[in-house]
Design an enzyme around this catalytic site. Structure first.
Site, PDB file in Angstrom:
ATOM      1  N   THR A 172       0.823  -1.216   0.000  1.00 52.83           N
ATOM      2  CA  THR A 172       0.000   0.000   0.000  1.00 52.83           C
ATOM      3  C   THR A 172       0.857   1.267   0.000  1.00 52.83           C
ATOM      4  OG1 THR A 172      -0.168  -0.061   2.423  1.00 52.83           O
ATOM      5  CG2 THR A 172      -1.906  -1.171   1.179  1.00 52.83           C
TER       6      THR A 172
ATOM      7  N   LEU B 114       5.830   3.442  -3.591  1.00 51.47           N
ATOM      8  CA  LEU B 114       6.564   2.753  -4.645  1.00 51.47           C
ATOM      9  C   LEU B 114       5.706   1.677  -5.309  1.00 51.47           C
ATOM     10  CD1 LEU B 114       9.178   2.149  -6.204  1.00 51.47           C
ATOM     11  CD2 LEU B 114       9.803   0.583  -4.358  1.00 51.47           C
ATOM     12  N   ALA B 115       4.987   0.917  -4.504  1.00 50.07           N
ATOM     13  CA  ALA B 115       4.121  -0.121  -5.061  1.00 50.07           C
ATOM     14  C   ALA B 115       3.052   0.495  -5.953  1.00 50.07           C
ATOM     15  CB  ALA B 115       3.480  -0.938  -3.938  1.00 50.07           C
TER      16      ALA B 115
ATOM     17  N   HIS C 159      16.311   0.123 -11.377  1.00 48.13           N
ATOM     18  CA  HIS C 159      15.464   0.172 -12.563  1.00 48.13           C
ATOM     19  C   HIS C 159      16.124   0.880 -13.746  1.00 48.13           C
ATOM     20  CE1 HIS C 159      14.175   4.167 -10.945  1.00 48.13           C
ATOM     21  NE2 HIS C 159      13.980   4.453 -12.220  1.00 48.13           N
TER      22      HIS C 159
ATOM     23  N   LYS D  62      16.089  -0.023 -18.308  1.00 51.85           N
ATOM     24  CA  LYS D  62      15.654   0.895 -19.364  1.00 51.85           C
ATOM     25  C   LYS D  62      16.110   0.398 -20.728  1.00 51.85           C
ATOM     26  CE  LYS D  62      15.401   5.156 -16.645  1.00 51.85           C
ATOM     27  NZ  LYS D  62      14.078   5.566 -17.135  1.00 51.85           N
TER      28      LYS D  62
ATOM     29  N   HIS E   8      21.988   4.433  -9.403  1.00 51.13           N
ATOM     30  CA  HIS E   8      21.760   4.561 -10.837  1.00 51.13           C
ATOM     31  C   HIS E   8      22.976   5.057 -11.614  1.00 51.13           C
ATOM     32  CE1 HIS E   8      17.733   3.768  -9.732  1.00 51.13           C
ATOM     33  NE2 HIS E   8      17.360   4.996  -9.458  1.00 51.13           N
TER      34      HIS E   8
END
Length: 467
Positions: A15, A18-19, A179, A183, A241
């Site tokens: 909840t 991010l989710a 993430h 990409k 990143h």
């Protein structure tokens, strides 16, 4: 297509922000594209206690706001919603809440021994207790566990967390997500370089004067201010990143494109990162940051970081990798650029930055090649021109958003786009001096390109963006 076994996904922090923004829309997109197993259940876990139906309603709200629902793309929602479950009461080693009961029901519905995938979409301080909870409650055997970033908040914190994780799980069960590695543009770095001699032959210090990895954001921190104020730009973006993107650019040719060989190539170059010199790092904070709800009035958290990184390999020794990211900047971009050396010969006045090979990592990605050409007309005047290839236009392409791509890789067990234990250890070692001797935090105006002190880091070429 790989035949995937029945699978139960457990989404911890289901909840949370991010989710809602990333993970649930990615699951929905996998379902729409037919990339989930034929039989699956998604069990959301959180501290609250809501019914399965109420959780499905919350998921639909998240997909309406952050996914394609509401645009005529909700075919299949009924089937998707029927596979959602919620286990309240939290989860840790001392109290599993209702998770074990809900998991038992989901397993009974699927039959046999379905694959278990645990996704920790929680703050990093929860990783240790959740990991111990998985072991204590017998949920580790044969499972896959996805950890969000940052995986640790310091070199020592990383070591403690990784030691715990690897005492409970085998390395091939662990998927440390970043993430940016998912990409399309990042993935195309491999192919662009190794499948095209035009680029592969110039990919070294002999031809490259500078590498810029630039990820400015025009957004502020609204909605995640509490997390951000405890983290900051350097911890949230640089050691994660931007370091990983630098490793993608700088790695030596892998033996193959297999997951193990790609990870080994990244680990090898991360080991060659020279520890950051705090004198070559500029931190900043945008004016008005401390007025944001959830931010301490006396916060010194950095919302901007620019750094000069050195890669001590034969291929890159002496070539500066300049990295930059920040909030409330003049524009949002995600670029990795190679600035080529000026050619020797009769042309002595090359306009602009000369030859630049630049990859946009936004959306489906794009390749930009800046060349010097004759300006049309009667005089011999030179001008810089850019040719662009949109990766979405490559014939037959069906680009996947980063989280969709990475979740699919978890399903099939492909770890090539995930960070490894050894690789992260090298990254934290290179980052450690910045935490040991942090430089002062400079102020900068919103909608600017950050503190002026960072301009010197990109000399003599200067930053491509904002020039």
């Amino acid at each position: 297509m790989i035949d995937l076994p029945p699978t139960v996904f457990v989404l911890y922090g289901a909840t949370g922000d991010l989710a809602r923004r990333m993970v649930l829309p990615a699951f929905w997109e996998l379902a729409r594209r037919g990339l989930l197993p034929e039989d699956w259940r998604l069990v959301g876990n959180g501290r609250g206690d809501v019914s399965h139906e109420d959780f499905a309603g919350r998921v639909r709200d998240a997909l309406t706001e952050f996914g394609p629902l509401g645009d005529g793309a909700d075919d299949g929602w009924g089937d998707f919603a029927g596979r959602l479950r919620f286990a309240g009461g939290g989860f840790d080693e001392s109290d599993p809440g209702s998770l074990l009961d809900v998991l038992a029901e989901a397993r009974a519905e699927l039959g046999g021994r379905p694959q278990l995938v645990h996704y920790l979409a929680t703050p990093p301080e929860a990783f240790a207790k959740l990991t111990r909870g998985l072991q204590q409650n017998g949920l580790t055997e044969g499972s896959r566990v996805v950890y969000e970033k940052p995986y640790g908040t310091s070199l020592q914190g990383f070591r403690e967390l990784d030691e715990l994780v690897l005492s409970v799980l085998d390395e091939d069960q662990v998927f440390r997500i970043d993430h940016f590695l998912g990409k399309e543009g990042t993935q195309d770095l491999h192919v662009l370089r190794f499948a095209n001699g035009l680029f592969g032959h110039v990919w070294s210090r002999e031809h490259v004067a500078q590498v810029q990895i630039d990820v400015p954001e025009d957004l502020d921190v609204a909605g995640r201010a509490e997390f951000y104020d405890a983290t900051g730009a350097a911890l949230d973006m640089l050691v994660t990143h931007l370091f990983q993107l630098a490793a993608e650019v700088a790695m030596e040719p892998p033996a193959s494109f297999s997951p193990a060989d790609l990870q080994a190539a990244r680990e090898g170059v991360l080991a060659a990162f020279r520890p950051l010199d705090p004198e070559e790092v500029v931190l900043g904070q945008f004016d008005g940051y401390t007025d944001v709800d959830g931010v301490a009035g006396d916060s010194r958290t950095d919302t901007y970081v620019a750094a000069r990184l050195w890669v001590d390999t034969d291929r890159w020794r002496g070539v500066p990798f300049v990295l930059r990211t920040g909030k409330r900047l003049a524009a949002s971009e995600q670029r990795a650029s190679l600035l080529l050396r000026r050619p020797e010969g009769p042309v002595t006045d090359v306009p602009g930055h000369g030859n630049v090979l630049s990859l946009s990592l936004s959306g489906s990605g794009a390749v930009d090649l800046q060349v010097v050409a004759k300006q049309p007309g009667p005089d011999l005047a030179l001008a810089a021109a850019t040719a662009t290839l949109q990766l979405a236009d490559v014939p037959g392409g069906t680009p996947l958003p980063p989280y969709v791509s990475l979740l699919h890789d978890v399903l099939v067990g492909d770890r090539s786009l995930f960070t490894s234990s050894d690789g992260l250890a090298h990254a934290w070692r290179a980052f450690a001096p910045l935490q040991e001797r942090p430089p002062r935090v400079h102020r900068y105006a919103p909608a600017s390109w950050g503190p002026a002190e960072a301009d010197a880091l990109a000399e003599p070429a200067g930053w491509l963006l904002g020039d």
